[in-house]
Each structure stands twice: as structure tokens, then as C-alpha cells.
Scaffold this motif. Structure first.
Motif, PDB file in Angstrom:
ATOM      1  N   ASP A 217       0.833  -1.204   0.000  1.00  0.00           N
ATOM      2  CA  ASP A 217       0.000   0.000   0.000  1.00  0.00           C
ATOM      3  C   ASP A 217       0.868   1.255   0.000  1.00  0.00           C
ATOM      4  O   ASP A 217       0.594   2.218  -0.729  1.00  0.00           O
ATOM      5  CB  ASP A 217      -0.912  -0.012   1.229  1.00  0.00           C
ATOM      6  N   TYR A 218       1.945   1.229   0.784  1.00  0.00           N
ATOM      7  CA  TYR A 218       2.859   2.379   0.824  1.00  0.00           C
ATOM      8  C   TYR A 218       3.515   2.591  -0.537  1.00  0.00           C
ATOM      9  O   TYR A 218       3.610   3.721  -1.020  1.00  0.00           O
ATOM     10  CB  TYR A 218       3.932   2.143   1.893  1.00  0.00           C
ATOM     11  N   LEU A 219       3.927   1.470  -1.160  1.00  0.00           N
ATOM     12  CA  LEU A 219       4.557   1.564  -2.482  1.00  0.00           C
ATOM     13  C   LEU A 219       3.578   2.142  -3.494  1.00  0.00           C
ATOM     14  O   LEU A 219       3.950   2.994  -4.311  1.00  0.00           O
ATOM     15  CB  LEU A 219       5.036   0.184  -2.930  1.00  0.00           C
ATOM     16  N   ALA A 220       2.319   1.691  -3.450  1.00  0.00           N
ATOM     17  CA  ALA A 220       1.323   2.184  -4.396  1.00  0.00           C
ATOM     18  C   ALA A 220       1.078   3.683  -4.202  1.00  0.00           C
ATOM     19  O   ALA A 220       0.984   4.437  -5.174  1.00  0.00           O
ATOM     20  CB  ALA A 220       0.021   1.406  -4.223  1.00  0.00           C
ATOM     21  N   ARG A 221       0.984   4.116  -2.933  1.00  0.00           N
ATOM     22  CA  ARG A 221       0.755   5.548  -2.665  1.00  0.00           C
ATOM     23  C   ARG A 221       1.966   6.385  -3.068  1.00  0.00           C
ATOM     24  O   ARG A 221       1.826   7.475  -3.630  1.00  0.00           O
ATOM     25  CB  ARG A 221       0.426   5.749  -1.184  1.00  0.00           C
ATOM     26  N   TRP A 222       3.157   5.867  -2.780  1.00  0.00           N
ATOM     27  CA  TRP A 222       4.382   6.587  -3.159  1.00  0.00           C
ATOM     28  C   TRP A 222       4.495   6.684  -4.673  1.00  0.00           C
ATOM     29  O   TRP A 222       4.865   7.728  -5.215  1.00  0.00           O
ATOM     30  CB  TRP A 222       5.584   5.850  -2.584  1.00  0.00           C
ATOM     31  N   GLN A 223       4.152   5.581  -5.362  1.00  0.00           N
ATOM     32  CA  GLN A 223       4.232   5.589  -6.818  1.00  0.00           C
ATOM     33  C   GLN A 223       3.195   6.541  -7.410  1.00  0.00           C
ATOM     34  O   GLN A 223       3.469   7.239  -8.386  1.00  0.00           O
ATOM     35  CB  GLN A 223       4.008   4.177  -7.347  1.00  0.00           C
ATOM     36  N   ALA A 224       1.997   6.557  -6.820  1.00  0.00           N
ATOM     37  CA  ALA A 224       0.961   7.478  -7.301  1.00  0.00           C
ATOM     38  C   ALA A 224       1.384   8.928  -7.102  1.00  0.00           C
ATOM     39  O   ALA A 224       1.170   9.779  -7.972  1.00  0.00           O
ATOM     40  CB  ALA A 224      -0.342   7.198  -6.560  1.00  0.00           C
ATOM     41  N   GLN A 225       2.012   9.203  -5.970  1.00  0.00           N
ATOM     42  CA  GLN A 225       2.497  10.563  -5.710  1.00  0.00           C
ATOM     43  C   GLN A 225       3.592  10.935  -6.703  1.00  0.00           C
ATOM     44  O   GLN A 225       3.607  12.034  -7.241  1.00  0.00           O
ATOM     45  CB  GLN A 225       3.024  10.663  -4.288  1.00  0.00           C
ATOM     46  N   MET A 226       4.501   9.975  -6.944  1.00  0.00           N
ATOM     47  CA  MET A 226       5.563  10.246  -7.897  1.00  0.00           C
ATOM     48  C   MET A 226       4.987  10.419  -9.295  1.00  0.00           C
ATOM     49  O   MET A 226       5.438  11.258 -10.075  1.00  0.00           O
ATOM     50  CB  MET A 226       6.584   9.105  -7.891  1.00  0.00           C
ATOM     51  N   GLY A 227       3.944   9.624  -9.591  1.00  0.00           N
ATOM     52  CA  GLY A 227       3.314   9.741 -10.897  1.00  0.00           C
ATOM     53  C   GLY A 227       2.684  11.105 -11.102  1.00  0.00           C
ATOM     54  O   GLY A 227       2.652  11.622 -12.218  1.00  0.00           O
ATOM     55  N   GLY A 228       2.182  11.679  -9.985  1.00  0.00           N
ATOM     56  CA  GLY A 228       1.616  13.006 -10.094  1.00  0.00           C
ATOM     57  C   GLY A 228       2.656  14.054 -10.391  1.00  0.00           C
ATOM     58  O   GLY A 228       2.362  15.096 -10.953  1.00  0.00           O
ATOM     59  N   ASP A 229       3.888  13.766 -10.002  1.00  0.00           N
ATOM     60  CA  ASP A 229       4.974  14.714 -10.213  1.00  0.00           C
ATOM     61  C   ASP A 229       5.722  14.472 -11.520  1.00  0.00           C
ATOM     62  O   ASP A 229       6.362  15.382 -12.042  1.00  0.00           O
ATOM     63  CB  ASP A 229       5.977  14.633  -9.051  1.00  0.00           C
TER      64      ASP A 229
END
Length: 333
Positions: A217-229
């Protein structure tokens, strides 16, 4: 332009330093501007290769990249490392590395293939006109991968059944055998490591189902945040969507979906070390691999689904990606 995450690059450069003070000092001096915390999260692979080349020359050791074996640790993978540590088996670790490889580097795709003779982790470069990966870089990445698997299963010696390396034939050293095992193929069409089914099924010592759910879950949220950037991840998503709808994929069309002009999209991608053509090639490569391996669609149908108007162009792309035509690639399993 292929890139490598600053965290992973730091691990590789630290491994090259070894016990020779002169090599260690050289690596530190050359790497300082690359690894500065204020520098971009991803650095050009060409810049990293320059450090590798000089370290290899100064140390008088063309196999210097193999030293990364002793330095393997999940922390080198950033947030992905947490999910890897709590994975269930070695095979699930390999699958995670392949699915999230873009968090470690760009300009290539990683795949895991389930074969009759074992589980194969294969890396394929994307884009045309890309210079070949250096021997030091290939050795370092392969060594740190094998070392990571050993780290995750303490007390068990994990070695590939076969190592396929794209660099030219050379003297096989004791260090190479220690990392790659006894069966090493040089001048291969792809860089790949084949592991036995028994090793792939080994349980990871630190596996914990509840912890893995948290880490994932942490990886998915971190990846989504990075994807936003990161614009490049958005562009990949749009390309996949357009191909899935059977629409022609052009820079202008993708820019329109993202509410940008074509020139602005190109400039911003270049700022992240990417080009539209390379990202399109990467998505086509990934989807072609999946469809050739996991579907019974004809080559003509696959060519259409990945955006080629003519099968002949698709055949040429497969030769470039996989070192062979689509028919032979599908039969490899």
C-alpha cells in the motif's frame, strides 16, 4: 535518455570503490555532483557509465562491476525495497522488480518469464539508437540482483542456472562464476538470468503477509504521488489507453489529452530525461511481450494492438527488441 535512480546509482558506485583507496576516491569525486541531494532523483545512465569506465581503468579490473554482489541490500531500491523484503517467495520478488523497474531506472523493460527450465528475469533496452550497455553496468546490476536474492534467503546459495550477457566474450573469472554460476553466455541478444524453479519457490526469510500488505500500500501511494509529479508516467498511461482503444498514438494527440502543446510536452519530457518516441517504444515493447507470451492472437492482430500499421514494421521492432522475430520469440517458452 536512459536514467538510473540516484539511490540505486549510489549503491552501485559505493560497490565499485571496494578496497582500493584510489578507486574509492575517484568514485567519490566523480559521483559527487551526480549524487547531490539537490540533484534530480534520476541521473543519466551515460554519466554513471563514465564513472564506471574510469573506475575500471584505474582499478585495472574490467569485471569491477561484480563487486556489487557483496553490497546488495533492499534499501538500494527505495520504497520498492520494503515490498521486496516482505514478499512471499523469490519468484514474487522477481515479479515485483519487473513490475516496478521504472522506479529504479528508465530506458529498459524487465520481464519475468515462467519457462519449462526455470524462471527467467530478462532486461530489454527501449528506444532506437541507444548505445549498448557497458560491461561494468551489466555486471553491477546482475550482481546486485543475485546478491539481493541471497540476502533475502540467508544460508542459501542462489545462483542462476544460466546467465545471458550481451557484452562480447571475455575471460570468465572466478568472481564471474561466483555471481553467475557455471553457465555463462556472452554476446547474447538480451541480458537475462535464469533461475531454477526450486530457487524461485524459496520463501523469503522476512516475509510477513500483514507487513507486505502495508508495504504494498505504501509503495502504491508513493508511486501514485511520484506519478503526479512525473510527466513521463502520465504519458505512459495515455499511450497505453490510446493503444487499447485502437487509436493512432502521436505526440500531438497525447499532448491534447494532457491539455498541453506538443512542443511543451517534448520540452518537459526532455527535462525528465525522456523522449516521446522512447516512451512509445517502451509501451509497445511491454505490450508486445505480454501478447506474444500470454495470448494466441495472430502476429497481425498483435501488430495492430500495439500501434503498427503493417506487420513488417512489427517484425522489425521485434528483431530490435528481442533479437529475433515474433514467431521465434513466442516459441521460446
Amino acid at each position: 535518455m536512459p536514467t538510473v535512480s540516484r539511490t540505486f546509482a549510489n549503491a552501485l558506485i559505493s560497490a565499485l570503490g571496494g578496497v582500493q583507496p584510489a578507486v574509492r576516491e575517484l568514485c567519490q569525486r566523480l559521483a559527487e555532483p551526480l549524487l547531490d541531494p539537490s540533484a534530480p532523483a534520476f541521473i543519466p545512465l551515460a554519466s554513471l557509465d563514465a564513472v564506471f569506465d574510469q573506475a575500471s581503468l584505474l582499478g585495472g579490473d574490467p569485471g569491477i562491476g561484480l563487486r556489487a554482489f557483496e553490497h546488495a541490500h533492499p534499501a538500494h531500491l527505495g520504497p520498492l525495497g520494503y515490498a521486496v523484503m516482505s514478499s512471499r517467495t523469490i519468484k514474487s520478488v522477481l515479479v515485483s522488480l519487473a513490475e516496478h523497474h521504472h522506479l529504479v531506472g528508465t530506458g529498459f523493460c524487465l520481464f519475468v518469464e515462467e519457462r519449462s527450465d526455470g524462471v527467467r528475469l530478462v532486461g530489454v533496452p527501449t528506444g532506437t539508437g541507444q548505445r549498448e550497455l557497458s560491461r561494468v553496468f551489466i555486471d553491477a546490476v546482475a550482481a546486485i540482483t543475485v546478491g539481493l536474492l541471497c540476502w533475502l534467503v540467508p544460508g542459501r546459495t542462489i545462483r542462476p542456472l544460466r546467465a545471458e550477457l550481451s557484452y562480447p566474450p571475455c575471460t570468465v573469472s572466478a568472481d564471474a562464476r561466483r555471481v553467475y554460476g557455471e553457465h555463462i553466455q556472452h554476446g547474447a541478444a538480451q541480458n537475462a538470468l535464469l533461475f531454477s524453479h526450486a530457487d524461485a519457490a524459496l520463501p523469503v526469510a522476512s516475509h510477513d503477509p500483514a507487513l507486505h500488505a502495508v508495504h504494498s500500500d505504501y509503495l502504491a501511494r508513493w508511486q501514485a504521488q511520484m506519478g503526479g509529479d512525473r510527466l513521463s508516467l502520465k504519458v505512459r498511461a495515455v499511450i497505453s489507453e490510446q493503444l487499447g482503444q485502437g487509436r493512432p498514438v502521436t505526440l500531438a494527440r497525447v499532448a491534447e489529452v494532457l491539455a498541453m502543446s506538443g512542443p511543451r510536452l517534448s520540452r518537459n519530457l526532455e527535462g525528465e530525461g525522456h523522449s516521446f518516441v522512447r516512451l512509445l517504444d517502451e509501451v509497445r515493447l511491454r505490450d508486445s511481450h505480454r501478447l506474444l507470451r500470454n495470448s494466441t492472437l495472430s502476429f497481425k492482430q498483435i501488430a495492430y494492438q500495439v500501434g503498427f500499421r503493417h506487420q513488417s514494421a512489427f517484425n522489425k521492432a521485434c528483431e530490435r527488441w528481442f533479437g529475433m522475430g515474433p514467431g521465434r520469440y513466442r516459441e521460446q517458452l
